[in-house]
Design a protein around this motif. Sequence first.
Motif, PDB file in Angstrom:
ATOM      1  N   GLY A   1       0.841  -1.206   0.000  1.00 20.70           N
ATOM      2  CA  GLY A   1       0.000   0.000   0.000  1.00 20.70           C
ATOM      3  C   GLY A   1       0.867   1.243   0.000  1.00 20.70           C
ATOM      4  O   GLY A   1       0.507   2.252   0.601  1.00 20.70           O
ATOM      5  N   GLY A   2       2.013   1.173  -0.679  1.00 24.56           N
ATOM      6  CA  GLY A   2       2.971   2.282  -0.655  1.00 24.56           C
ATOM      7  C   GLY A   2       2.802   3.247  -1.814  1.00 24.56           C
ATOM      8  O   GLY A   2       1.714   3.388  -2.410  1.00 24.56           O
ATOM      9  N   MET A   3       3.917   3.875  -2.157  1.00 22.04           N
ATOM     10  CA  MET A   3       3.896   4.956  -3.134  1.00 22.04           C
ATOM     11  C   MET A   3       3.346   4.528  -4.497  1.00 22.04           C
ATOM     12  O   MET A   3       2.480   5.195  -5.048  1.00 22.04           O
ATOM     13  N   ILE A   4       3.825   3.392  -5.017  1.00 23.72           N
ATOM     14  CA  ILE A   4       3.416   3.014  -6.377  1.00 23.72           C
ATOM     15  C   ILE A   4       1.932   2.611  -6.402  1.00 23.72           C
ATOM     16  O   ILE A   4       1.242   2.850  -7.390  1.00 23.72           O
TER      17      ILE A   4
ATOM     18  N   LEU B   1      -0.217   5.089  -8.824  1.00 24.63           N
ATOM     19  CA  LEU B   1      -0.533   4.518 -10.128  1.00 24.63           C
ATOM     20  C   LEU B   1      -1.502   3.330 -10.066  1.00 24.63           C
ATOM     21  O   LEU B   1      -2.503   3.303 -10.780  1.00 24.63           O
ATOM     22  N   ILE B   2      -1.167   2.367  -9.195  1.00 20.60           N
ATOM     23  CA  ILE B   2      -1.859   1.074  -9.329  1.00 20.60           C
ATOM     24  C   ILE B   2      -3.322   1.137  -8.893  1.00 20.60           C
ATOM     25  O   ILE B   2      -4.215   0.738  -9.651  1.00 20.60           O
TER      26      ILE B   2
ATOM     27  N   GLN C   1      -5.068   3.221   5.411  1.00 21.03           N
ATOM     28  CA  GLN C   1      -5.927   4.321   5.819  1.00 21.03           C
ATOM     29  C   GLN C   1      -5.609   5.556   4.972  1.00 21.03           C
ATOM     30  O   GLN C   1      -6.498   6.264   4.511  1.00 21.03           O
ATOM     31  N   VAL C   2      -4.302   5.783   4.741  1.00 18.26           N
ATOM     32  CA  VAL C   2      -3.875   6.922   3.925  1.00 18.26           C
ATOM     33  C   VAL C   2      -4.442   6.786   2.505  1.00 18.26           C
ATOM     34  O   VAL C   2      -4.950   7.747   1.917  1.00 18.26           O
ATOM     35  N   LEU C   3      -4.396   5.567   1.986  1.00 17.64           N
ATOM     36  CA  LEU C   3      -4.942   5.327   0.629  1.00 17.64           C
ATOM     37  C   LEU C   3      -6.438   5.619   0.581  1.00 17.64           C
ATOM     38  O   LEU C   3      -6.931   6.247  -0.362  1.00 17.64           O
ATOM     39  N   LYS C   4      -7.129   5.169   1.588  1.00 19.96           N
ATOM     40  CA  LYS C   4      -8.594   5.374   1.610  1.00 19.96           C
ATOM     41  C   LYS C   4      -8.951   6.848   1.713  1.00 19.96           C
ATOM     42  O   LYS C   4      -9.970   7.281   1.207  1.00 19.96           O
TER      43      LYS C   4
ATOM     44  N   TYR D   1      12.806  11.347  -1.431  1.00 22.29           N
ATOM     45  CA  TYR D   1      12.585   9.896  -1.269  1.00 22.29           C
ATOM     46  C   TYR D   1      13.371   9.366  -0.068  1.00 22.29           C
ATOM     47  O   TYR D   1      13.013   8.392   0.546  1.00 22.29           O
ATOM     48  N   ARG D   2      14.489  10.050   0.228  1.00 24.19           N
ATOM     49  CA  ARG D   2      15.337   9.584   1.333  1.00 24.19           C
ATOM     50  C   ARG D   2      14.596   9.620   2.670  1.00 24.19           C
ATOM     51  O   ARG D   2      14.965   8.936   3.603  1.00 24.19           O
TER      52      ARG D   2
END
Length: 418
Positions: A12-15, A19-20, A47-50, A185-186
């Motif tokens: 459930g990360g950045m990509i 995008l996905i 939760q962040v995605l939602k 990104y670091r």
Amino acid sequence: MSKPIDVTIIGGGMITNDLILPSIYHLQRAGVVGDIKVCALNSGPLQVLKENTEIREAFPGQDFTAYPDSTESPDKVFPELYKDVIRDMPPRQAVIVAVPDQFHYEMVMDALNGDQHVLCVKPLVLKYEHTVEIEKLALEKGLFVGVEYHKRFDRRSLLAKRYYKEGRYGEFTIGEAKMIEPYFYRFSNFQNWFTCENTDPFVYVGCHYVDLVNYITGLKPVEVSVQGIKGPFPNGKEGYMWANGRVRFENGALLSVTDGLGYPDDGAGPNEQCLTMFCEKNGKAGLIKHNDQFRGVSHSYVEEADAKLFNYVNPDFYRLIPWQGEGLKPVGYGFDSVAATIEMIHQIENETEGLDKTATVRHSREIIKKVDEKGIIATPANSYINELVVEAARLSILNDGMPVEIKYGDTHHVKIRN
Ligand SMILES: NC(=O)c1ccc[n+]([C@@H]2O[C@H](COP(=O)([O-])OP(=O)(O)OC[C@H]3O[C@@H](n4cnc5c(N)ncnc54)[C@H](O)[C@@H]3O)[C@@H](O)[C@H]2O)c1
């Protein structure tokens, strides 16, 4: 009426966020995808995605089932939960693997053993022998495995592929590519896994351009040498922050690839990226030159958006734009790439519906072989050079740039040049 396929996204990360998930929501809208599940290590990112406002605005009324559930504490981790989620899926649906590189192999194998088709973010795996295992198991079961090398779907890459085949540029001789991801990104979750022993900027993003050169020209890489520059992440872990690689191809052509986690956070555009390929034929030089950083669109905002007031905007990779339907729709080669594999899986399942197991596997294999041969969607069979390059690159960077040869034969392998 075609039958939609269920999709489980692991990670459930950045990509997944960038995008996905939006691509899968759009495919759900189009009737290609049915139920959507997203499984992460802990509940926090889900939760962040939602709650992502742009995604909510683009896909009103659409949602996914979260594993672990949002009632679980974000501090509690569930590294094995994805196995239960796969076990509960009906057979021959789709699992999208979008977790850090070093977990891809195990999760792709678990998905295939659980009788699921797979879309895996790049790089598929970090060892060539693992690609071979994945290809074999998938073919045995008639399951499709696509690798998400989205630059293959950029129109400029597709055009270059076509014209190269027609001989318009001549033969690739020397070139350079660059992909410098943002400095910030670091400070992300990268600091937990982007460490020296796991990966480096060449393996992380340089692989896109090595894949592209092979995709455009068909030439196989035969030697790789990569040097890196180490630095500390904010949490004290050490990673390669920069890397420079040189790849020699079977015809003697050379490609220099510079990568890093260091594009200035105040710079316009999300990153630095480009590809130049000089070619030769009949006493003349040919050229392919892609500026993938500035794609001709500048915006200056009166309020801060995307954390920048002035920006180079890339409308080609992935954007959410107005359309006739509700909300917004994703467009770009990122969406095209995700859609190509999911639609292929959907096609396989719809063409084999009602067939017995033997006929299903036989027909699925025929389709898989055609996709392998066409060479547009990356598959284990048509993109295995990437695993050889990744393996060689890791060996080289950990040995301070020693040239590593890629040997093709009955069993392809890599070895430090004597
Ligand atoms: N240009 C590209 O093609 C591109 C861009 C970004 C990332 N990627 C690839 O995507 C992958 C993930 O990158 P990211 O940027 O999203 O990373 P990230 O660190 O932002 O997210 C990783 C996610 O994996 C999840 N995860 C880890 N272990 C898990 C487990 N056992 N079960 C379930 N979930 C688990 C974490 O919870 C997290 O949500 C990497 O392989 C990366 O190379 C590709």
